[in-house]
Structure formats: structure tokens, C-alpha cells
Scaffold this active site. Structure first.
Site, PDB file in Angstrom:
ATOM      1  N   ASP A   7      -5.354 -13.061   9.923  1.00 42.67           N
ATOM      2  CA  ASP A   7      -4.267 -13.078   8.921  1.00 42.67           C
ATOM      3  C   ASP A   7      -3.102 -13.965   9.343  1.00 42.67           C
ATOM      4  OD1 ASP A   7      -5.575 -11.410   7.165  1.00 42.67           O
ATOM      5  OD2 ASP A   7      -4.671  -9.582   7.940  1.00 42.67           O
TER       6      ASP A   7
ATOM      7  N   ASP B 107       2.330   2.182   3.381  1.00 43.03           N
ATOM      8  CA  ASP B 107       3.283   1.235   3.968  1.00 43.03           C
ATOM      9  C   ASP B 107       4.719   1.679   3.753  1.00 43.03           C
ATOM     10  OD1 ASP B 107       1.073  -0.431   4.408  1.00 43.03           O
ATOM     11  OD2 ASP B 107       1.384  -1.505   2.520  1.00 43.03           O
TER      12      ASP B 107
ATOM     13  N   HIS C 214       0.864  -1.177   0.000  1.00 40.27           N
ATOM     14  CA  HIS C 214       0.000   0.000   0.000  1.00 40.27           C
ATOM     15  C   HIS C 214       0.907   1.236   0.000  1.00 40.27           C
ATOM     16  CE1 HIS C 214      -2.319  -3.083   2.200  1.00 40.27           C
ATOM     17  NE2 HIS C 214      -3.419  -2.502   1.741  1.00 40.27           N
TER      18      HIS C 214
ATOM     19  N   HIS D 181     -10.656 -13.773   4.385  1.00 43.40           N
ATOM     20  CA  HIS D 181     -11.879 -13.058   4.012  1.00 43.40           C
ATOM     21  C   HIS D 181     -12.987 -14.037   3.633  1.00 43.40           C
ATOM     22  CE1 HIS D 181      -9.549  -9.105   2.918  1.00 43.40           C
ATOM     23  NE2 HIS D 181      -9.431  -9.459   4.180  1.00 43.40           N
TER      24      HIS D 181
ATOM     25  N   GLU E 168     -10.612  -6.799  -4.254  1.00 42.18           N
ATOM     26  CA  GLU E 168     -10.438  -7.769  -3.167  1.00 42.18           C
ATOM     27  C   GLU E 168     -11.662  -7.744  -2.261  1.00 42.18           C
ATOM     28  OE1 GLU E 168      -7.517  -8.593   0.661  1.00 42.18           O
ATOM     29  OE2 GLU E 168      -6.690  -7.673  -1.145  1.00 42.18           O
TER      30      GLU E 168
END
Length: 434
Positions: free
Chosen positions: A306, A101, A98, A268, A229
Site C-alpha cells: 500500500d 477505524d 471502516h 491488489h 473490492e
């Protein structure tokens, strides 16, 4: 300067006792005509690998990291060096990030863009030196308070404009770094209460932003695969990109299927109440399986944990779908996964990725065996055999009508006849048992 006190990770096979070695991932081993690295196209996630601090909703960070500098920009530069060292030592050829980041946001949008240019200049040098490539990048349009009511779906037009500026910069950086995909994750694209929400306007605006992105990529001559996503709930009560089917309905409504595919994540899928293989199959059925984020969830915890993938059955079914898809390029398998809060040392980053890569390598080999044996293919063919001849073949060929099917059903009532039902069920069971 070396940030990781390890040598390059090599394949040593299943008899190795070296924790810093691959037991199953042999990059050059050929499986079904391609090398493992060609099948798997592993990528490291910048956010979880470099900027995640070991915090969770119930506690502050615990991670010990060796790249902290005196200023945010110095830390950002150190992270680039450390990240490419880790990529090289793991033998991973792709990465994802990103915008927030990799560079500090500073005090203004101009300063943020300047910082992004500085850091991506460094990245470009490292990529030229190592041959490592950008799988995808994206914009973080969900963390900053300006996005409390969404980004492209915000009720505030100024926020929409700011989001568009971030998307434009994302595409500029993608072209600069030769990115193969660009991802849109609508972390705040949803609503909390339908009573104060103009859903039609919000969805129209989301589509408008995507169409602007397509137009700009064509304008700058950057052919890239766009990816959505999906993720349900968390952080918004109702997310517009809930799952693969919901995302595909959106893309079809707005005529975006020629430009967008899906980037699907294991964690997800489970949050949506699906298995990962379900989401992959839905995407495949629409010819929209673009890329995946490799992780899994702690099923006894109700939020997005995650975790690194370590379940071989899960990765086998995942890789089966990817093989049936004909591969995943130009997408890849991105480890959108973070070490646990108790795994705070630098070595833990390395060990976690080794475990994930080995697990996917085992999954690949298992999926290849399933394909070679035609196990699922034969199972499905037997189950739907009635559609290959007689009335079933006519249904598939669309040679029947409601009238002709009614006539057929009346003439062949044995399957509906209550007196014959038990014998019919027994015959089905015998077919399966055989």
C-alpha cells in the site's frame, strides 16, 4: 487545537522549491472541459491516515502522532478533529472509512454502535462546516477473531448474523453522512482448504448478504452505489473476489450487476498478476468501473505494501482508463496508502499525500494528451482494420456461418500457406513500422 503545524497546501507550479506545495495539482485548472478536482475526486483513507501505527509483519509501530488521548473514545474524537484539519489543508473534498477505524468497539455490539453514533455526530458537524463529503464507508468484517473463517462466508451462522448487523449499521451511517458509495471488501471471504469447504453454500450466503443490503438501502430510502473490492490471496489462501473478472462472474451469476460496480486497487491488481490498467479495462468492459484505491506495490516484496503512488506512467494509464470511462463519479480516487515505517513524523503524512496528488495530476494531463492525439485510438483502429471491411465486417455484423467462413478460408489460403508465411509476416511488420 491544530494538529498539523502547516498552512493550507497551495499550487505553486513546477518551479517551486517548497515541499509543502503542489507542483502539478491545480484544483481549478480545466482539463478536457472539467477541473482537475472534478476529474480526480480525491479522498483520504481514515485507516491508513489516522489509525495505522507504522507497524508491518516484522516490527511494531513507529509513528509519532499528536492526537492520542487518555481513553480510546477520547483518541477517536481527537482523530476526527485532526482528520478534517488535514483534509482542509490538503484541499481534499472526500474521505472513506471502516467502522472500526473511527470508533472503539467496546465490550459489546451495543457499545460499538453507540460509539459510532457519537463519532459520526462529530463527523456530520465537521462535514456541514467544511463541505467535505463521504465518498464511501464499509464494515471491517475481517480483523476480529470471530472472522477467522470468514464473515458472510463463515461456517458459523452466528457470525453471519453479526456481519449483517455491521452491514446494517454501515448503511445507516452512510445515509446519515450522505455517503455516495458503500464498499464490500471480503477480506476473509474465501477458504484455506477446499476439502472442508462447502463453496456453493458460502457463495450463496455471500450473495444473500448483498441482496439484504440492497433491500435495506431501498427500505430506508438511501440510493447508494454498491462496490465490491477484489483482492487475491492474502489473507485467505483462496479469495472469492480474486480479481475484476472473478468478481464480475459472481455478480452476473447472482443477478447483482444492476446494483454493484467494482472498487479497484492498484496493489491488489499486481498481487493478482495483473497490471492496474488491465483490471480497469476489464471493469470498463462490463460497465462496472465504480471507484479506485490509489496506491502501488513494492514489486520486490510479495505482500500488500500500500505505497503512495509515485509512478507517472502508471497514473497516466490509470487516468486514461478513467477518462475513457467518462469519469469515475460517484466514485473517486481514494489514497488507500500508508507512509513507510521510516516516515513516522506528522509532516510525512502531508508530504506523502502531496506526492500522490501531484502524481495523479501529472497522470491526468498525460492521459488528456493521449486522448487529444487519439494515440491509442488510432493504434487500435489500425490493428483491427480488417474487421471494418470485407469478410471482417461480415463477421462483426454476424452475417457469416462456420460453413461460409470455411469456404472463404479455402478460397483465401495464402495466409495459411507455408510458402507465403514469411511474406505475410513481413507485410504485417511493414504495416506496424509505417
Amino acid at each position: 487545537m491544530s494538529y498539523f503545524n502547516i498552512d493550507k497546501i497551495n499550487y505553486e507550479g513546477t518551479t517551486s522549491s517548497n515541499p509543502f506545495a503542489f507542483r502539478h495539482y491545480n484544483a481549478e485548472e480545466v482539463v478536457l472541459g472539467k477541473t482537475m478536482k472534478e476529474h480526480l475526486r480525491f479522498a483520504l483513507a481514515y485507516w491508513h491516515t489516522m489509525t495505522q501505527e507504522g507497524d508491518d509483519p516484522f516490527g511494531s509501530g513507529t509513528n509519532l502522532r499528536t492526537w492520542e488521548g487518555k481513553t480510546p473514545l477520547e483518541t477517536a474524537k481527537n482523530r476526527v478533529d485532526a482528520f478534517f484539519e488535514l483534509l482542509t489543508k490538503l484541499g481534499v473534498e472526500y474521505f472513506c472509512f471502516h467502522d472500526v477505524d473511527i470508533a472503539p468497539q467496546g465490550e459489546s455490539l451495543e457499545e460499538f454502535f453507540e460509539n459510532l453514533d457519537i463519532i459520526t455526530d462529530m463527523m456530520k458537524e465537521k462535514m456541514d462546516e467544511t463541505g467535505i463529503k463521504l465518498l464511501w464507508n464499509t464494515q471491517n468484517a475481517f480483523s476480529h477473531p470471530r472472522y477467522l473463517n470468514g464473515a458472510a462466508t463463515s461456517n458459523n451462522a452466528d457470525v453471519f448474523a453479526y456481519t449483517a448487523a455491521q452491514v446494517k449499521k454501515t448503511l445507516d451511517l452512510s445515509k446519515k453522512l450522505g455517503g455516495e458509495n458503500v464498499v464490500f471488501w471480503g477480506g476473509r471471504e474465501g477458504y484455506e482448504s477446499i476439502l472442508n469447504t462447502n463453496m456453493e453454500l458460502e457463495l450463496d450466503n455471500l450473495a444473500r448478504l448483498y441482496k439484504m443490503a440492497i433491500a435495506y438501502s431501498e427500505k430506508i430510502g438511501h440510493k447508494v452505489q454498491f462496490l465490491i473490492e477484489p483482492k487475491p490471496k492474502e489473507p485467505m489462501t483462496h479469495q472469492y473476489d480474486y480479481d475484476a473478472a472473478t468478481a464480475m462472474a459472481f455478480l452476473q451469476k447472482y443477478g447483482l450487476t444492476d446494483h454493484f460496480k467494482l472498487n479497484l486497487e492498484g496493489n491488489h491488481a499486481t498481487l493478482a498478476g495483473h497490471t492496474f490498467e488491465h483490471e480497469l479495462r476489464v471493469a470498463r468492459s462490463y460497465n462496472a468501473l465504480g471507484s479506485i484505491d490509489a496506491n502501488h506495490a513494492e514489486t520486490m516484496v510479495g505482500w500488500d505494501t500500500d505505497e503512495f503512488p509515485t509512478n507517472v506512467l502508471d497514473t497516466t494509464l490509470t487516468m486514461y482508463e478513467i477518462l475513457e470511462n467518462g469519469g469515475i463519479a460517484p466514485g473517486g480516487i481514494n489514497f488507500d496508502a500508508k507512509v513507510r515505517r521510516t516516515s513516522f513524523e506528522m509532516d510525512d503524512l502531508v508530504l506523502a499525500h502531496i506526492a500522490g496528488m501531484d502524481t495523479y495530476a501529472r497522470g491526468l494531463k498525460g492521459a488528456a494528451k493521449l486522448k487529444e492525439d487519439k494515440y491509442f485510438e488510432n493504434l487500435i483502429a489500425d490493428r483491427y482494420a480488417s474487421y471494418t471491411e470485407g469478410i471482417g465486417a461480415k463477421i462483426v455484423a454476424e452475417e457469416v456461418t462456420l460453413e461460409s467462413l470455411t469456404e472463404y478460408a479455402l478460397e483465401n489460403q495464402n495466409i495459411q500457406n507455408k510458402s507465403n508465411r514469411l511474406e505475410y509476416v513481413k507485410s504485417l511488420l511493414n504495416d506496424y513500422l509505417v
